[in-house]
Design an enzyme around this catalytic site. Structure first.
Site: not given
Lengths: 628, 628
Positions: A362, A469
């Protein structure tokens, strides 16, 4: 290429330049009374040869797209950076002496306040990964002729981000990338971990897919040969240079106790006497060959899909990227090996060549995005919102770099369900609100998501989109063009005589709507969709407080600290309206969640429709009380 | 050691165990309807041989200090973790089937809700660095016989934190550390970066100072030999195991598209038929040899210094650590190669053997601290507060691990001066407030700092101390024992008829005091030192609001978002006192700072005494207005 290998004049010129860089690094830091002269001196020979013979850079035109890039990953060697700018004629002797003074462009660590500085450095281990991003953009998107050079200290080589960077450089075979390790053996508080074990560094560089070139960092001919070899190599290169901290001044060379210390006037006099205290001058430098990037097709208006059926906002994000990919040639997308979860991979449908798989790294992902915007691209980078925390230091620094980077964190909050707390972002709003100049969006439906992605594409600074989600119902099919930075939308009530206002965002908007609809006929509830968490719509909040005579409930799928609740209270305070808030309930996640179904976890956290209805009843009740 | 190399019974037993692990991983994930069976199957043979023949662990006594440690860095292979617990007899078949259900201890990713789990994993690249911390503690502090094993996936090997961990393991020659790389070639969304290039992994491992052992991860004899060699090696070891994702089930083996997917009932039936669908049983395991850690000298009351002259709180932190080092044998100190700036190095004066130089690797530093508290130590870890952001994901996960870790961030705010924004923490309070269960201290003088460090030593959970670079005057010489978690202190005014209350912390307390003293005789100002930012002293705030008829000013050396201002407003809202706040001014850093002298930067940011005085006059003014 090799300017120094012809003996005589040019070698002398490099030596003279190196002396001047050392002298100016000492002059400006002594004038400032602080700074890092010894860390500058170790790299003076390396940078002298680079500037005199290898860096192709038009100092009068820093935005020239053919310019090489030079990033000081060791940003604390700023005296050397500014001495280089002086030697290139970019700044004056007089400005050089403003180093570290209030209002000067010559800050303690370099920032893009100066036009020749691509990005802010000073948090170690960041310049190299950003340089990888610039090299990636040059090679894979722009077809640009530039070479990217980055100078690192040796202390920073213990940062994992350095190895994420070299791993990517090696994997992508970025032959236009060269790192120069200034191995001066001494860190801030003493010897570095590996000291002068150049073989160990070389082995690591090789193992990570780059070509090591080990040299004496004070041998001008060796430096020249290494830089020449680096520019023409077929792989990314790392020049591992053995150097002396404080090189060139006898009482500083390889001495401990001199890190980050300026010389006093008397010490500076002695040092300059050793170096040769001659007036500084401007040295000739190399310009790049003329080059213009190929003309991009004109941007078209993105064709956003319009949704009628429930869809996850993360999926809408992916489809919006695909629409952007088809409409604009400057948008690039990066993802941390979760593109099938964030749905960033949908971008590949329309612009596969501008999709960058950054694997699970990341820090490198954000660094590459920062690097790509340096050369005019419009990067979007995504991973699970929880894992965006991995890159917080890079995001913080990106703001200091005045970078325009768009981040998307998916799988926010307890609503992700069974995967449990390690995968639930419950602190991302706090993190992203606390980034200077940031814009923070949290959409609740697919149509809104597409429009917010469109706004992000044109938004300067750091912007962030928090996605969910699960599939969520469609709330918006009209006035989609009204979504704006700093906006909000009333989705229930709002005609003036509401009893309670519920401020929600993302997943909790749907819970609030359920609660409002259930209470229809008993309590009139205004539901505000605060899809822009920063800047938040203060006017709408104040209006809601007044309409409800100060009865407010905020509900968020985030820890109680730093998120929507804090944002709402801050906006009311700034508007001078705190005293108008009679009752305030803040529903947020307060206990550590476990696993369970999304609906179970929303309920267990006290942020489901049932809890919102309870809170509304409590807030609506007559008189004042002590709410949660 | 080698239990499997004798052919026959024991090899059969390992094979049976591996079959059972596979079957149980499928059973529990299919019952859950989600989870990562294929990532479990690839490592089943590795874990079967480890459990049957190498892991020395008393399953009835998880706190036994001689126990080996096993950390699943690939936490998503939780079906395999729980299948191991079942095979060891630690949990029942029935509990196994509660996997991922609300209220179950068997969460989607393992957490220490289960007594056999040391730390929460699920954010990739964290288990290995934490294992390094446990190994460091065992080797350097405890002299413990345990071995630390950690299982990683291959996707997570692109995280820089993995290489920070191996670098440290290699540098410290942690022979009690073994990582097992489960190289199954497939990540979440497709092939990994290096796929089955085991040589590349081995070269990286070697270059980072560890011993690679390359094996076929499904060859039980090879696994047994590798584990035996690993336990008795003289260096840290990494078993690089080539495996097949989904191994053991023909339709899953090395197939894409199966990451993080449970089998449906029918698929599970077919898979179990292949594996051998026999009832699960408990297998014999190895216990550690009896061992008790050497008795530590009894803790004495720390002898805090008492200060009368100005001193930087960072220096007081270092001296408080030295006092703790002399008084308690369980305190360990870690620092990110800035111990002469954070002053953590002062600890070496009294306990040099318990000081850990972590070099510039903040993620590894926090991970090591988390690992050390697993085995009962009391870690303090420090770096510049700005660079603590590098470890945010580790801090977030530490909270999920229910870890007790003490962090100190120095050089907070614009008051650091010339070094510029890259070195200024302006978001650390936001970050640390948003950590579950955290305690956040921000002292303003040396005596207070010492007492807060003392409180941190005994405080469970994540605690954070924010220190200041510059020397600050001494405000406190009495009632030092009154400093407490959740406390505050009135340093000016407070006798009931104050006109305005100023809430400050750290450096701004001194600015507020200056402002209050300057205004003496004109406006009576109450100055509250909110040294505990979380939990904040709500009672004192409410009392101040009432005493001043709602006239409040908050001043902080931090961005406006997420820090003291948000904390104060949240506390007032939670106490039902928002409506009592008539006027509220929040002074915070709102523009990007540059370099300058500390006093210049405090003034430029609008948080100096002069600005506080202006704000106080504004807030004290009659009537309501629209403050900043």
């Amino acid at each position: 290429m090799a300017t120094v290998t012809r003996p005589g004049d040019e070698l002398d010129r490099c030596a003279a330049l190196a002396r001047q860089l050392r002298a100016d690094a000492i002059r400006c830091s002594t004038a400032a009374g602080s700074g890092h002269p010894t860390s500058s001196l170790s790299a003076a020979d390396l940078m002298a040869v680079l500037l005199a013979g290898h860096l192709r850079y038009d100092w009068s035109e820093p935005k020239n797209p053919a310019n090489d890039h030079l990033i000081f990953s060791k940003g604390h060697a700023s005296p050397l950076v500014y001495a280089l700018f002086r030697a290139a004629g970019a700044i004056s002797d007089r400005e050089l002496l403003t180093f570290r003074k209030l209002g000067s462009r010559l800050e303690g660590h370099p920032t893009p306040v100066l036009p020749w500085v691509d990005v802010a450095t000073g948090s170690l281990g960041q310049g190299l990964p950003i340089a990888v991003g610039i090299a990636l953009a040059g090679r894979r998107v722009l077809g640009a002729p530039y070479h990217v050079w980055t100078l690192t200290g040796d202390s920073e080589l213990t940062e994992g981000s350095i190895w994420e960077g070299l791993d990517h450089a090696g994997h992508a075979r970025l032959a236009n990338f060269t790192a120069i390790f200034d191995v001066n053996r001494l860190g801030q508080r003493g010897p570095t971990e590996l000291e002068w074990d150049l073989d160990a560094y070389a082995a690591r560089v090789s193992a990570f897919g780059c070509e090591p070139i080990v040299i004496d960092g004070h041998d001008l001919l060796a430096i020249d040969a290494a830089l020449g070899r680096a520019r023409h190599a077929e792989r990314p290169t790392v020049i591992v240079a053995k150097t002396l901290k404080g090189k060139g001044v006898s009482f500083l060379e390889d001495e401990e106790g001199w890190h980050g210390k300026a010389l006093d006037e008397e010490q500076a006099r002695r040092a300059l006497a050793e170096i040769g205290d001659v007036p500084s001058r401007t040295f000739p430098t190399l310009k790049p060959d003329p080059w213009q990037p190929p003309t991009r097709p004109a941007a078209r208006r993105p064709e956003w899909k319009t949704y009628r059926e429930p869809l996850a906002t993360r999926k809408a994000y992916g489809e919006a990227l695909a629409a952007l990919g088809a409409s604009r040639a400057d948008v690039v997308v990066l993802d941390g090996e979760v593109g099938n979860s964030t749905h960033a991979e949908d971008f590949k449908r329309t612009a596969a060549d501008r999709f960058f798989e950054m694997y699970i790294a990341e820090q490198q992902m954000v660094a590459a995005a920062v690097g790509m915007q340096v050369v005019g691209l419009v990067p979007f980078a995504s991973t699970f919102a929880a894992f965006m925390t991995r890159a917080f230091d890079f995001i913080r620094m990106a703001a200091i770099s005045r970078a325009s980077v768009r981040l998307c964190g998916s799988h926010a909050g307890v609503s992700i369900g069974e995967d449990g707390p390690s995968q639930m972002a419950l602190e991302d709003l706090a993190m992203m609100r606390a980034v200077h100049g940031s814009t923070v969006f949290y959409p609740c439906d697919a149509n809104q998501t597409a429009r917010l992605v469109g706004l992000m594409a044109d938004r300067p600074g750091i912007s962030y989109l928090r996605t969910t989600r699960a599939s969520t119902p469609i709330l918006y099919t009209d006035r989609l063009e009204d979504f704006r930075v700093g906006g909000s939308r009333v989705v229930r009530g709002g005609d003036g005589d509401d009893a309670v206002a519920v401020v929600a965002a993302g997943i909790t908007v749907h819970e609030a709507v359920k609660a409002a609809d259930e209470m229809k006929g008993t309590i009139r509830v205004r539901v505000i969709d605060a899809y822009c968490v920063k800047p938040i719509d203060a006017a709408a909040l104040v209006e809601a407080v007044r309409a409800t005579r100060g009865r407010l409930c905020v509900v968020e799928d985030h820890w109680a600290e730093g998120g929507l609740g804090d944002a709402v209270r801050a906006a009311l305070a700034a508007a001078g309206a705190m005293h108008e808030v009679e009752r305030f309930v803040h529903l947020a996640v307060r206990d550590m969640p476990g696993s369970g179904k999304p609906a179970e976890l929303l309920d267990a956290a006290g942020i489901s429709a049932r809890h919102i209805a309870d809170a509304v009843r409590e807030v609506a009740g007559a008189g004042r009380g002590r709410p949660r």
